[in-house]
Design an enzyme around this catalytic site. Sequence first.
Site, PDB file in Angstrom:
ATOM      1  N   GLY A  53       0.488  -1.112   0.130  1.00  0.00           N
ATOM      2  CA  GLY A  53       0.143  -0.354   0.184  1.00  0.00           C
ATOM      3  C   GLY A  53       0.702   1.528   0.183  1.00  0.00           C
ATOM      4  NE  ARG A  89       5.586  -3.213  -3.853  1.00  0.00           N
ATOM      5  CZ  ARG A  89       3.923  -3.599  -3.866  1.00  0.00           C
ATOM      6  NH1 ARG A  89       3.628  -3.154  -3.213  1.00  0.00           N
ATOM      7  NH2 ARG A  89       3.268  -3.777  -5.182  1.00  0.00           N
ATOM      8  CG  ASP A 242      -0.097   1.591  -5.915  1.00  0.00           C
ATOM      9  OD1 ASP A 242      -1.381   1.446  -6.273  1.00  0.00           O
ATOM     10  OD2 ASP A 242       0.735   1.151  -4.245  1.00  0.00           O
ATOM     11  CG  ASN A 252      -5.092   1.956  -7.720  1.00  0.00           C
ATOM     12  OD1 ASN A 252      -4.433   1.818  -7.153  1.00  0.00           O
ATOM     13  ND2 ASN A 252      -6.699   1.100  -7.407  1.00  0.00           N
ATOM     14  CE  LYS A 253      -2.235  -3.849  -6.550  1.00  0.00           C
ATOM     15  NZ  LYS A 253      -0.582  -4.310  -6.342  1.00  0.00           N
TER      16      LYS A 253
END
Length: 364
Positions: A53, A89, A242, A252-253
């Site tokens: 997250g 990441r 993100d 985003n995801k």
Amino acid sequence: MKIDGKPYRSIWREPSGEVRIIDQRWLPHELRIVPLATRQDFADAIRDMWVRGAPLIGATAAYGVAVQMAADPSDASLRETWEVLHETRPTAINLKWALDEMTRVLQPLPPEARAEAAYRRAAEICDEDVEINRQIGLHGLEIIREIAKKKGGGRVNVLTHCNAGWPATVDWGTATSPIYHAVEDGIDVHVFVDETRPRNQGAQLTSWELNSHGVSHDLIVDNAGGHMMQHGEVDLVIVGTDRTTARGDVCNKIGTYLKALAAKANGVPFYVALPSPTIDWTVSDGIREIPIEERGGEEVTHVQGRDAGGNIVSVQISPDGTPARNPAFDVTPAELVTGLITERGVCKADAAAMAAMFPDLAKG
Ligand SMILES: CSC[C@H]1O[C@H](OP(=O)(O)O)[C@H](O)[C@@H]1O
């Protein structure tokens, strides 16, 4: 937020000085709390998604810097820590934001003063995240309240993707904060939770947190959202992010973009909960400029769950040796976004509106 009635944050520092996290890889089946004691622990925790997250990744990195400054406060150590944690990441901008912020605070200080200052700033970043998310909740509440009013006080059905809940942050969550505030306000809210393949953050984390707080919800497969929007079952989509660009493109995801397309096609408002540290003011075109993390194919060919004996296991769902691609994020162009719910209010997803909302942060 609460777990079995007891308040928790996703990361915290014990009175002993130890930093602890909830290792989210084992939720919802096991609550495992683990210490992070070395820089490598923090790097592993971020890379391998013990914590995940965007805001929580940033907060964790901030404490990772503090732990390393206690071990070695030299300039070389500070530089190396930025590199080691930054490479864990690539997509969530909060990681770089936090590392840059810690470096900004610590660089001017003498080495002997850095550890204490680092722990103080890391704690501040955590507290700031909690307040930012609480404010996002209050601004998002107005959107939900307006929909409830239009429905004569009827149930407001919200779809969310992945987990932008309190486990994705230090507390409150971003996309879930408006939902929690609406429920506390007495509004009848129901949430459709995208399971969110392949890591299933929705199935494992969003369902878990909503269940813990008694929020009405249904878990759905990722591919059901468009159908439900076509049949008028979704009043509003709220997702996290993100990294959002200066013109409002939202990373985003993976799968978020498809939900935004379905929402546009069916006239469903599509909002993004956006804390300001998640804005990357240095990029404009999200599709071309945001690095998209590619994770291992085993996350696609295998799925984790609890077996009949209560053991958490990973099972293979495809033939041996099946090759797989696993892009972890996608970018939703600003024109598909109804609005950005920030801690300062709701604004249009465009450069002028975002710069007006954050004149102190926007880069001219
Ligand atoms: C509030 S940011 C949450 C954001 O982060 C998730 O990604 P991951 O679980 O891979 O860290 C997802 O994109 C969420 O929307």
